[in-house]
Design a protein around this motif. Structure first.
Motif, PDB file in Angstrom:
ATOM      1  N   HIS A  52       0.831  -1.201   0.000  1.00  0.00           N
ATOM      2  CA  HIS A  52       0.000   0.000   0.000  1.00  0.00           C
ATOM      3  C   HIS A  52       0.868   1.255   0.000  1.00  0.00           C
ATOM      4  CE1 HIS A  52      -3.724  -2.138   1.958  1.00  0.00           C
ATOM      5  NE2 HIS A  52      -3.360  -2.659   0.804  1.00  0.00           N
ATOM      6  N   PRO A 108       0.754   2.966   4.144  1.00  0.00           N
ATOM      7  CA  PRO A 108      -0.286   2.061   4.644  1.00  0.00           C
ATOM      8  C   PRO A 108      -0.973   2.537   5.920  1.00  0.00           C
ATOM      9  CG  PRO A 108       1.672   0.835   4.013  1.00  0.00           C
ATOM     10  CD  PRO A 108       2.042   2.276   3.967  1.00  0.00           C
ATOM     11  N   TYR A 134      -3.049  -1.900   9.022  1.00  0.00           N
ATOM     12  CA  TYR A 134      -2.096  -2.666   8.213  1.00  0.00           C
ATOM     13  C   TYR A 134      -0.880  -3.032   9.054  1.00  0.00           C
ATOM     14  CZ  TYR A 134       0.727  -3.520   3.919  1.00  0.00           C
ATOM     15  OH  TYR A 134       1.505  -4.058   2.921  1.00  0.00           O
ATOM     16  N   SER A 143      -7.901   1.593  -4.964  1.00  0.00           N
ATOM     17  CA  SER A 143      -7.511   0.790  -3.811  1.00  0.00           C
ATOM     18  C   SER A 143      -6.414   1.533  -3.056  1.00  0.00           C
ATOM     19  CB  SER A 143      -7.012  -0.588  -4.251  1.00  0.00           C
ATOM     20  OG  SER A 143      -5.733  -0.480  -4.857  1.00  0.00           O
ATOM     21  N   TYR A 144      -5.971   0.928  -1.958  1.00  0.00           N
ATOM     22  CA  TYR A 144      -4.905   1.534  -1.167  1.00  0.00           C
ATOM     23  C   TYR A 144      -3.536   1.368  -1.809  1.00  0.00           C
ATOM     24  CZ  TYR A 144      -7.921   2.424   2.887  1.00  0.00           C
ATOM     25  OH  TYR A 144      -8.883   2.906   3.732  1.00  0.00           O
ATOM     26  N   ARG A 145      -3.464   0.717  -2.942  1.00  0.00           N
ATOM     27  CA  ARG A 145      -2.172   0.565  -3.608  1.00  0.00           C
ATOM     28  C   ARG A 145      -1.594   1.918  -4.004  1.00  0.00           C
ATOM     29  NH1 ARG A 145      -5.471  -3.403  -4.428  1.00  0.00           N
ATOM     30  NH2 ARG A 145      -4.813  -5.596  -4.527  1.00  0.00           N
ATOM     31  N   CYS A 150      -3.912   6.903   0.245  1.00  0.00           N
ATOM     32  CA  CYS A 150      -3.972   6.800   1.703  1.00  0.00           C
ATOM     33  C   CYS A 150      -4.877   7.916   2.213  1.00  0.00           C
ATOM     34  CB  CYS A 150      -2.574   6.918   2.314  1.00  0.00           C
ATOM     35  SG  CYS A 150      -1.810   8.551   2.127  1.00  0.00           S
ATOM     36  N   ASN A 170       6.169   2.388  -3.088  1.00  0.00           N
ATOM     37  CA  ASN A 170       5.542   1.767  -1.932  1.00  0.00           C
ATOM     38  C   ASN A 170       6.531   0.935  -1.125  1.00  0.00           C
ATOM     39  OD1 ASN A 170       3.142   2.924  -2.676  1.00  0.00           O
ATOM     40  ND2 ASN A 170       2.219   1.067  -3.471  1.00  0.00           N
TER      41      ASN A 170
END
Length: 205
Positions: A8, A11, A15, A37-39, A42, A117
Motif C-alpha cells: 500500500h 499504509p 495494516y 484501492s490503497y495501492r 492513503c 511503496n
C-alpha cells in the motif's frame, strides 16, 4: 505466520497492527493493478477533515502487472501531497523527527508505484522497529494455506474492517477521533511510541 498482503501507499494503522502479529511479511508482486484501492492512495487528517492522497499512474488497468505500473509525474502530485502533509502535521509533536526522511523518498521520484511503496514500507519498518523479514511472492497463487495468512484485499477504501481495535490518541485536528488513518498520522503524533500502540492498541494510554 506469514502475512501476505499487497503493498500500500503510506499504509494504514491497521495494516501495521496486523504486521506486528506476523512472523514474516510477504508482499504480492504478481497481481494485476486494481484501481481505487490503497495501492496508490492513503488517508490523512487535515483541518478540513479526513482527505485522500492519491498517486496518479500511467494507463493503469486491470491487465497491468503491479510491479510494472508507472507513476504519472506529468501531474504535480508530489507537491500537492507534501504540502498537504506539511499542513496536516507541521504542528504534530514528531513531524520534524520524521519529515526529512520521508521527503527524501519523494525527491528520489521512483518511476514505479511498486518501488515507491516498497521504499516507504522499508522506511516505516525502520521507524517502527518492526523486525520482521520482508519477502515478495515468486508467482501468483490464488489460494494459500497455513502458515500463510492471506490478507490480500482485506483493506479497501470502500470496505471498513469490522474488527478495528484502535484506542483514541491525540490528533492535531478534529474533536472526534478519526480512525485507521495512514501510519503517517500515528508516527507524527506518537513518535517512537507508535510501535507500542500498534502492539497494544486497546491498552495504550
Amino acid at each position: 505466520m506469514q502475512l501476505l498482503t499487497e503493498l500500500h501507499y503510506n499504509p494504514s494503522i491497521l495494516y501495521f497492527q496486523k504486521a506486528f502479529e506476523a512472523d514474516e511479511l510477504l508482499f504480492e508482486a504478481h497481481e494485476n493493478y486494481q484501481k481505487q484501492s490503497y495501492r496508490n492512495r492513503c488517508h490523512i487528517l487535515t483541518a478540513q477533515g479526513v482527505v485522500p492522497l492519491s498517486v496518479p499512474v500511467v494507463k493503469g488497468n486491470s491487465k497491468t502487472l503491479v510491479t510494472e505500473l508507472e507513476i504519472d509525474y506529468s501531474q504535480r502530485w508530489m507537491d500537492i501531497h507534501w504540502r498537504t502533509i506539511q499542513s496536516a502535521y507541521g504542528n504534530a509533536p514528531f513531524f520534524e523527527f520524521y519529515a526529512d526522511y520521508l521527503k527524501d523518498i519523494y525527491d528520489q521520484k521512483p518511476a514505479l508505484l511498486f518501488q515507491l511503496n516498497m521504499d516507504l514500507m522499508k522506511l516505516f519498518v525502520k521507524f517502527l522497529k518492526l523486525k520482521k523479514p520482508l519477502g515478495l511472492t515468486q508467482t501468483y497463487v490464488k489460494t494459500y494455506e497455513a502458515p500463510v495468512l492471506d490478507w490480500r484485499g482485506e483493506l479497501h477504501p470502500k470496505k471498513e474492517p469490522d474488527n478495528l481495535r484502535l484506542m483514541p490518541y491525540r490528533q492535531v485536528f478534529g474533536k472526534q477521533f478519526a480512525i485507521n488513518l495512514s501510519i503517517l498520522d500515528l508516527l507524527f503524533n506518537l513518535g517512537p511510541e507508535a510501535s507500542i500502540y500498534l502492539q497494544n492498541p486497546v491498552d495504550f494510554c
